[in-house]
Design a protein around this motif. Structure first.
Motif, short mmCIF file in Angstrom:
data_model
loop_
_atom_site.label_atom_id
_atom_site.label_comp_id
_atom_site.label_asym_id
_atom_site.label_seq_id
_atom_site.Cartn_x
_atom_site.Cartn_y
_atom_site.Cartn_z
N GLY A 1 7.96 -5.37 13.22
CA GLY A 1 9.06 -6.34 13.25
C GLY A 1 8.61 -7.78 13.09
O GLY A 1 9.07 -8.65 13.84
N GLU A 2 7.72 -8.02 12.14
CA GLU A 2 7.18 -9.35 11.92
C GLU A 2 7.05 -9.61 10.42
O GLU A 2 6.91 -8.67 9.63
CB GLU A 2 5.78 -9.50 12.55
N VAL B 1 9.17 -6.81 8.30
CA VAL B 1 10.48 -7.44 8.47
C VAL B 1 10.33 -8.94 8.31
O VAL B 1 9.83 -9.62 9.21
CB VAL B 1 11.07 -7.10 9.87
N ARG C 1 16.17 -10.90 9.49
CA ARG C 1 17.17 -9.91 9.92
C ARG C 1 17.82 -9.19 8.74
O ARG C 1 18.28 -8.05 8.89
CB ARG C 1 18.25 -10.59 10.76
N TRP D 1 16.69 -5.49 7.95
CA TRP D 1 16.95 -4.31 8.76
C TRP D 1 17.86 -3.29 8.07
O TRP D 1 17.58 -2.08 8.12
CB TRP D 1 17.51 -4.70 10.12
N LEU E 1 8.54 -5.57 18.25
CA LEU E 1 9.99 -5.73 18.10
C LEU E 1 10.50 -6.85 18.99
O LEU E 1 10.02 -7.06 20.09
CB LEU E 1 10.69 -4.43 18.48
N HIS E 2 11.50 -7.57 18.49
CA HIS E 2 12.17 -8.63 19.23
C HIS E 2 13.53 -8.11 19.71
O HIS E 2 14.08 -7.16 19.14
CB HIS E 2 12.34 -9.87 18.35
N ASP F 1 16.45 -9.11 19.37
CA ASP F 1 17.59 -9.14 18.46
C ASP F 1 17.46 -8.14 17.32
O ASP F 1 18.35 -8.03 16.47
CB ASP F 1 17.80 -10.55 17.89
N ALA F 2 16.38 -7.37 17.28
CA ALA F 2 16.21 -6.36 16.24
C ALA F 2 17.18 -5.20 16.51
O ALA F 2 17.20 -4.66 17.62
CB ALA F 2 14.78 -5.86 16.21
N LEU G 1 17.16 -2.19 16.35
CA LEU G 1 16.40 -0.96 16.23
C LEU G 1 17.07 0.27 16.80
O LEU G 1 17.04 1.34 16.17
CB LEU G 1 15.02 -1.13 16.86
N GLN H 1 10.06 -10.56 23.50
CA GLN H 1 9.24 -9.37 23.35
C GLN H 1 8.76 -8.94 24.73
O GLN H 1 8.32 -9.78 25.53
CB GLN H 1 8.05 -9.64 22.43
#
Length: 345
Positions: free
Chosen positions: A74-75, A109, A112, A115, A135-136, A138-139, A141, A204
């Protein structure tokens, strides 16, 4: 590999060489049962002699497997390829998947908007499962993974609401809170009175848990928000965060930096400000990646076995793919260990 006529060897050619039916060859190359060992050996020898490679699309129809796993980080690309943490974790994942004859597909990623694209890819049958990490909050997931209907293992403790109580959520992590406690206790044992903290992004769970451990290990009533700054888990971020801390609390005599990469930036700022390490400011990092030992002075840090974390993630996922009813524990948490070098005095 191609045969003598320039074409790829076919299933029929293997069957003719081995003296068996096409169906028998198909069962052998796709791992099916019901083939005698002697026949299986003949087929294997014919496959090797002809250089036959099974057609992956046809094999997927038989096995309902693709032989591939998605690794979703997620980066953005710049972060992934500049931080040695990710290389270490991918090394562990890759070794475990290679041993299982499974391909690794890397998905990054940038923002956003990526996704939905990743969700469509995961749901389209291209992979047998997914590993997701960094992962953050707001992801999206949970919903992406649920729609894909794939086995999923997370790197790091999932932080969304309800994750802790969901038995279907599987993850591998290190004990970030205890690692932070070890770092701060070490600094306090060195008679440091004002211990600051450079955190990662607090959306995170790794960063949030390390901050929690820092606070728990301080003397009662010693927590001061002036002594905490976010370094975004980057070298430049660590450099800027250290500058903010020195401006806000010039009396600080120690700093716990929640990643070695940020610590490299913090050391740069301390040199520029004329602060000696460890005489004026003691420094402890986190990760114990190779650059920690190369730092000047060598960096005291909290060791987590990043390569092993990757291996454990891949192992858990492969077990889930092979036998969804017997995938082992839902969470694996590895210990963190303080490694003392010159930077903490």
């Amino acid at each position: 590999m191609t045969g003598r006529n320039g074409r790829r060897p076919t299933l029929e050619a293997v069957a003719a060489r081995a003296g068996v039916s096409r169906a028998t060859v198909s069962r052998v190359v796709n791992g099916g049962a019901g083939v005698r060992p002697a026949v299986r050996e003949r087929v294997a020898r014919a496959v090797a002699e002809l250089g036959y490679v099974p057609n992956s699309a046809a094999r997927s129809l038989v096995t309902r497997r693709t032989g591939a796993v998605a690794v979703v980080i997620g980066e953005p690309e710049e972060r992934v390829f500049s931080d040695p943490f990710f290389g270490r974790q991918l090394r562990g994942i890759g070794r475990e998947l290679t041993a299982a004859d499974t391909q690794l597909l890397l998905l990054l990623v940038e923002n956003r908007a990526d996704w939905p694209r990743i969700g469509r890819y995961l749901a389209a049958g291209h992979v047998d499962g997914a590993l997701l990490f960094s992962l953050h909050h707001d992801a999206p997931l949970p919903s992406v993974a649920a729609r894909a209907g794939l086995p999923v293992v997370y790197g790091g403790r999932p932080g969304w609401a309800g994750a802790a109580d969901d038995p279907a959520v599987r993850y591998v992590d290190t004990d970030n809170r205890d690692g932070a406690r070890q770092a701060v206790r070490h600094l306090r044992e060195r008679r440091r009175r004002t211990v600051a903290c450079v955190t990662g992004p607090l959306d995170q769970t790794s960063a949030a848990d390390r901050l929690a451990g820092y606070r728990e290990a301080l003397a009662p009533g010693a927590y001061d928000p002036r002594l905490v700054a976010d370094g975004r888990f980057t070298a430049d971020g660590g450099e800027a965060a250290m500058a903010r801390l020195l401006d806000a609390a010039p009396e600080l005599d120690a700093v716990f930096v929640c990643s070695d990469l940020m610590a490299s930036g913090a050391l740069r700022t301390l040199r520029e400000r004329g602060r000696r390490v460890p005489e004026d400011v003691a420094v402890v990092g986190y990760d114990d990646l190779a650059p920690a030992a190369w730092a000047d002075p060598p960096l005291t840090t909290v060791r987590q076995d990043v390569t092993e974390l990757g291996r454990l993630m891949a192992r858990m996922l492969l077990r889930e793919i092979a036998d969804p009813g017997d995938a082992g524990p839902a969470a694996v948490v590895t210990p963190a260990t303080l490694v003392v070098r010159a930077s903490s005095g």
